[in-house]
Design a protein around this motif. Structure first.
Motif, PDB file in Angstrom:
ATOM      1  N   ARG A   1      -9.684  -6.521  -2.797  1.00  0.00           N
ATOM      2  CA  ARG A   1      -8.701  -7.002  -3.773  1.00  0.00           C
ATOM      3  C   ARG A   1      -7.531  -7.691  -3.088  1.00  0.00           C
ATOM      4  O   ARG A   1      -7.039  -8.740  -3.549  1.00  0.00           O
ATOM      5  CB  ARG A   1      -8.204  -5.829  -4.612  1.00  0.00           C
ATOM      6  CG  ARG A   1      -9.214  -5.304  -5.605  1.00  0.00           C
ATOM      7  CD  ARG A   1      -8.790  -3.964  -6.192  1.00  0.00           C
ATOM      8  NE  ARG A   1      -9.611  -3.609  -7.361  1.00  0.00           N
ATOM      9  CZ  ARG A   1      -9.646  -2.403  -7.908  1.00  0.00           C
ATOM     10  NH1 ARG A   1      -8.895  -1.417  -7.400  1.00  0.00           N
ATOM     11  NH2 ARG A   1     -10.408  -2.165  -8.955  1.00  0.00           N
ATOM     12  N   THR A   2      -7.086  -7.116  -1.976  1.00  0.00           N
ATOM     13  CA  THR A   2      -5.944  -7.660  -1.230  1.00  0.00           C
ATOM     14  C   THR A   2      -6.236  -9.057  -0.713  1.00  0.00           C
ATOM     15  O   THR A   2      -5.436  -9.990  -0.889  1.00  0.00           O
ATOM     16  CB  THR A   2      -5.587  -6.725  -0.065  1.00  0.00           C
ATOM     17  OG1 THR A   2      -5.106  -5.480  -0.594  1.00  0.00           O
ATOM     18  CG2 THR A   2      -4.550  -7.333   0.860  1.00  0.00           C
TER      19      THR A   2
ATOM     20  N   ASN B   1      -5.921   4.092   3.472  1.00  0.00           N
ATOM     21  CA  ASN B   1      -6.435   2.921   4.186  1.00  0.00           C
ATOM     22  C   ASN B   1      -6.473   3.099   5.700  1.00  0.00           C
ATOM     23  O   ASN B   1      -7.131   2.341   6.401  1.00  0.00           O
ATOM     24  CB  ASN B   1      -5.580   1.695   3.857  1.00  0.00           C
ATOM     25  CG  ASN B   1      -6.144   0.419   4.449  1.00  0.00           C
ATOM     26  OD1 ASN B   1      -7.148  -0.095   3.986  1.00  0.00           O
ATOM     27  ND2 ASN B   1      -5.517  -0.092   5.503  1.00  0.00           N
TER      28      ASN B   1
ATOM     29  N   TYR C   1       0.849  -1.186   0.000  1.00  0.00           N
ATOM     30  CA  TYR C   1       0.000   0.000   0.000  1.00  0.00           C
ATOM     31  C   TYR C   1       0.888   1.240   0.000  1.00  0.00           C
ATOM     32  O   TYR C   1       1.669   1.450   0.921  1.00  0.00           O
ATOM     33  CB  TYR C   1      -0.881   0.029   1.238  1.00  0.00           C
ATOM     34  CG  TYR C   1      -2.136  -0.814   1.173  1.00  0.00           C
ATOM     35  CD1 TYR C   1      -3.395  -0.218   1.060  1.00  0.00           C
ATOM     36  CD2 TYR C   1      -2.075  -2.194   1.267  1.00  0.00           C
ATOM     37  CE1 TYR C   1      -4.559  -0.978   1.041  1.00  0.00           C
ATOM     38  CE2 TYR C   1      -3.234  -2.971   1.242  1.00  0.00           C
ATOM     39  CZ  TYR C   1      -4.473  -2.356   1.130  1.00  0.00           C
ATOM     40  OH  TYR C   1      -5.616  -3.118   1.105  1.00  0.00           O
TER      41      TYR C   1
ATOM     42  N   ALA D   1      -9.740  -1.672  -2.050  1.00  0.00           N
ATOM     43  CA  ALA D   1      -8.374  -2.194  -1.993  1.00  0.00           C
ATOM     44  C   ALA D   1      -8.290  -3.416  -1.087  1.00  0.00           C
ATOM     45  O   ALA D   1      -7.587  -4.395  -1.405  1.00  0.00           O
ATOM     46  CB  ALA D   1      -7.415  -1.108  -1.512  1.00  0.00           C
ATOM     47  N   TRP D   2      -8.997  -3.377   0.032  1.00  0.00           N
ATOM     48  CA  TRP D   2      -8.972  -4.507   0.973  1.00  0.00           C
ATOM     49  C   TRP D   2      -9.562  -5.759   0.340  1.00  0.00           C
ATOM     50  O   TRP D   2      -9.003  -6.860   0.469  1.00  0.00           O
ATOM     51  CB  TRP D   2      -9.714  -4.142   2.251  1.00  0.00           C
ATOM     52  CG  TRP D   2      -9.558  -5.164   3.329  1.00  0.00           C
ATOM     53  CD1 TRP D   2     -10.485  -6.057   3.776  1.00  0.00           C
ATOM     54  CD2 TRP D   2      -8.380  -5.410   4.118  1.00  0.00           C
ATOM     55  NE1 TRP D   2      -9.969  -6.833   4.789  1.00  0.00           N
ATOM     56  CE2 TRP D   2      -8.678  -6.460   5.011  1.00  0.00           C
ATOM     57  CE3 TRP D   2      -7.109  -4.824   4.134  1.00  0.00           C
ATOM     58  CZ2 TRP D   2      -7.748  -6.944   5.925  1.00  0.00           C
ATOM     59  CZ3 TRP D   2      -6.186  -5.318   5.056  1.00  0.00           C
ATOM     60  CH2 TRP D   2      -6.500  -6.358   5.931  1.00  0.00           C
TER      61      TRP D   2
ATOM     62  N   ALA E   1     -12.366   3.676  -1.121  1.00  0.00           N
ATOM     63  CA  ALA E   1     -11.109   3.183  -1.679  1.00  0.00           C
ATOM     64  C   ALA E   1     -10.503   2.100  -0.797  1.00  0.00           C
ATOM     65  O   ALA E   1      -9.982   1.092  -1.301  1.00  0.00           O
ATOM     66  CB  ALA E   1     -10.127   4.339  -1.847  1.00  0.00           C
TER      67      ALA E   1
ATOM     68  N   HIS F   1      -0.983  -0.934  -4.430  1.00  0.00           N
ATOM     69  CA  HIS F   1      -2.054   0.047  -4.296  1.00  0.00           C
ATOM     70  C   HIS F   1      -1.451   1.449  -4.161  1.00  0.00           C
ATOM     71  O   HIS F   1      -0.581   1.676  -3.305  1.00  0.00           O
ATOM     72  CB  HIS F   1      -2.892  -0.232  -3.052  1.00  0.00           C
ATOM     73  CG  HIS F   1      -3.573  -1.564  -3.057  1.00  0.00           C
ATOM     74  ND1 HIS F   1      -4.523  -1.920  -3.997  1.00  0.00           N
ATOM     75  CD2 HIS F   1      -3.466  -2.637  -2.226  1.00  0.00           C
ATOM     76  CE1 HIS F   1      -4.961  -3.145  -3.745  1.00  0.00           C
ATOM     77  NE2 HIS F   1      -4.333  -3.603  -2.676  1.00  0.00           N
TER      78      HIS F   1
ATOM     79  N   PHE G   1      -3.006  -0.785  -8.897  1.00  0.00           N
ATOM     80  CA  PHE G   1      -4.217   0.019  -8.897  1.00  0.00           C
ATOM     81  C   PHE G   1      -3.909   1.412  -8.335  1.00  0.00           C
ATOM     82  O   PHE G   1      -3.241   1.528  -7.301  1.00  0.00           O
ATOM     83  CB  PHE G   1      -5.299  -0.629  -8.029  1.00  0.00           C
ATOM     84  CG  PHE G   1      -5.643  -2.035  -8.440  1.00  0.00           C
ATOM     85  CD1 PHE G   1      -6.544  -2.285  -9.459  1.00  0.00           C
ATOM     86  CD2 PHE G   1      -5.042  -3.118  -7.804  1.00  0.00           C
ATOM     87  CE1 PHE G   1      -6.851  -3.585  -9.843  1.00  0.00           C
ATOM     88  CE2 PHE G   1      -5.345  -4.421  -8.175  1.00  0.00           C
ATOM     89  CZ  PHE G   1      -6.258  -4.653  -9.205  1.00  0.00           C
ATOM     90  N   THR G   2      -4.394   2.422  -9.015  1.00  0.00           N
ATOM     91  CA  THR G   2      -4.318   3.785  -8.496  1.00  0.00           C
ATOM     92  C   THR G   2      -5.733   4.255  -8.217  1.00  0.00           C
ATOM     93  O   THR G   2      -6.596   4.224  -9.101  1.00  0.00           O
ATOM     94  CB  THR G   2      -3.632   4.726  -9.503  1.00  0.00           C
ATOM     95  OG1 THR G   2      -2.292   4.287  -9.719  1.00  0.00           O
ATOM     96  CG2 THR G   2      -3.610   6.153  -8.967  1.00  0.00           C
ATOM     97  N   TYR G   3      -5.976   4.678  -6.984  1.00  0.00           N
ATOM     98  CA  TYR G   3      -7.322   5.035  -6.544  1.00  0.00           C
ATOM     99  C   TYR G   3      -7.518   6.544  -6.719  1.00  0.00           C
ATOM    100  O   TYR G   3      -6.753   7.339  -6.155  1.00  0.00           O
ATOM    101  CB  TYR G   3      -7.537   4.588  -5.092  1.00  0.00           C
ATOM    102  CG  TYR G   3      -7.433   3.087  -4.992  1.00  0.00           C
ATOM    103  CD1 TYR G   3      -8.561   2.289  -5.076  1.00  0.00           C
ATOM    104  CD2 TYR G   3      -6.185   2.456  -4.894  1.00  0.00           C
ATOM    105  CE1 TYR G   3      -8.463   0.895  -5.042  1.00  0.00           C
ATOM    106  CE2 TYR G   3      -6.076   1.072  -4.864  1.00  0.00           C
ATOM    107  CZ  TYR G   3      -7.223   0.296  -4.938  1.00  0.00           C
ATOM    108  OH  TYR G   3      -7.131  -1.072  -4.919  1.00  0.00           O
TER     109      TYR G   3
END
Length: 291
Positions: free
Chosen positions: A280-281, A261, A202, A277-278, A273, A222, A251-253
């Motif tokens: 996906r993680t 996060n 991250y 991201a979580w 976001a 991320h 990934f760019t948020y």
């Protein structure tokens, strides 16, 4: 290009403080010039900085589904300390090392480890400041300690935790790693050093793209659109990974800041976001670590 708002400028000032000069008097002077008064500046800083009081907001440390423990010992010839968390169901699972930010093994990172455990992994969150006496309560002191830490020793300790985890009863034999900010940079270094099966970074500053041939694990990266400091190294790193056909998902948020996060930072946390991201993680880690 859109002119940055006062909030955007405040976040950038705090980011420079926490990652570059770490001079609180300079931070306060610059924030006061932006906010108009010392009182307003202190309020701005409080909103951007992580708040220890909010650290256990998502998973209760006493959650009855979990076994948690802080364990101490020796790894790589130096004092070691780590927070362990896992479900009580004793099912076979992969291990995930949770690597802290530049403030050390804070209650927030312990909370993240519990979230990882609830997702079906053994979570191990090392205190990589343990060789220097352990994470202090004073976050400014922790940042100073991070700056003088023996990085090779930190890598060796993380690899030792990973190696031991592979042999634990109920282990799938696979170990991943997730890290945030300083810990995100550490994930990239672990992918180069070896000893992990998957890594999730991250908003972590990246290595020199020339090192990409040595990457030994699939990566998920991320990034935050507003995080120009990390993008300076992150963008070339992602491009090099793709050119070298290394397994990477990046990934760019949009419209979020560095540390999006971290739910203990009111001004920077972005729930949408963070949740995306979580998800996906966790899916990525299960894909690579499940037995």
């Amino acid at each position: 290009m859109t002119e940055p708002t006062p909030r955007d400028r405040a976040v950038r000032l705090y980011d420079a403080f926490t990652h570059e000069h770490r001079d609180r008097r300079t931070l306060l002077r610059e924030m006061t010039a932006l906010a108009g008064s010392t009182v307003a500046a202190e309020a701005l800083i409080a909103g951007i900085a992580a708040s220890p009081a909010a650290a256990a907001a998502i998973v209760d440390p006493a959650d009855k589904r979990l076994d948690v423990a802080m364990r101490t010992g020796t790894e790589a010839g130096a004092p070691a300390r780590a927070y362990f968390a896992e479900l009580k169901d004793k099912a076979t699972r992969g291990t995930v090392l949770v690597i802290h930010e530049n403030r050390g093994l804070t209650p927030h990172i312990q909370d993240v480890a519990r979230r990882v455990a609830l997702a079906g992994f053994l979570a191990i969150a090392p205190d990589l400041l343990a060789p220097q006496g352990g994470t202090p309560a004073d976050e400014d002191k922790a940042r100073d300690m991070i700056g003088s830490a023996d990085y090779d020793l930190a890598l060796a300790q993380a690899r030792a935790f990973a190696q031991q985890a592979r042999a634990l009863p109920g282990s799938s034999g696979k170990v991943g790693i997730v890290g945030f900010c300083w810990g995100g940079a550490f994930v990239n270094r672990m992918a180069l050093a070896g000893g992990i099966d998957a890594g999730v970074s991250y908003y972590g500053p990246a290595p020199d793209p020339a090192e990409v041939a040595n990457v030994r694990a699939p990566l998920m990266l991320h990034y935050a659109e507003r995080d120009a400091r990390v993008a300076q190294t992150g963008d070339p790193w992602v491009a090099a990974l793709k050119t070298a056909n290394k397994p990477v998902e990046a990934f760019t948020y949009p419209d979020v800041d560095h540390a999006f996060n971290n739910d203990t930072s009111a001004a920077r946390y972005n729930k949408a976001a963070a949740d995306l991201a979580w998800g996906r993680t966790i899916a990525f880690l299960h894909r690579h670590l499940d037995g």
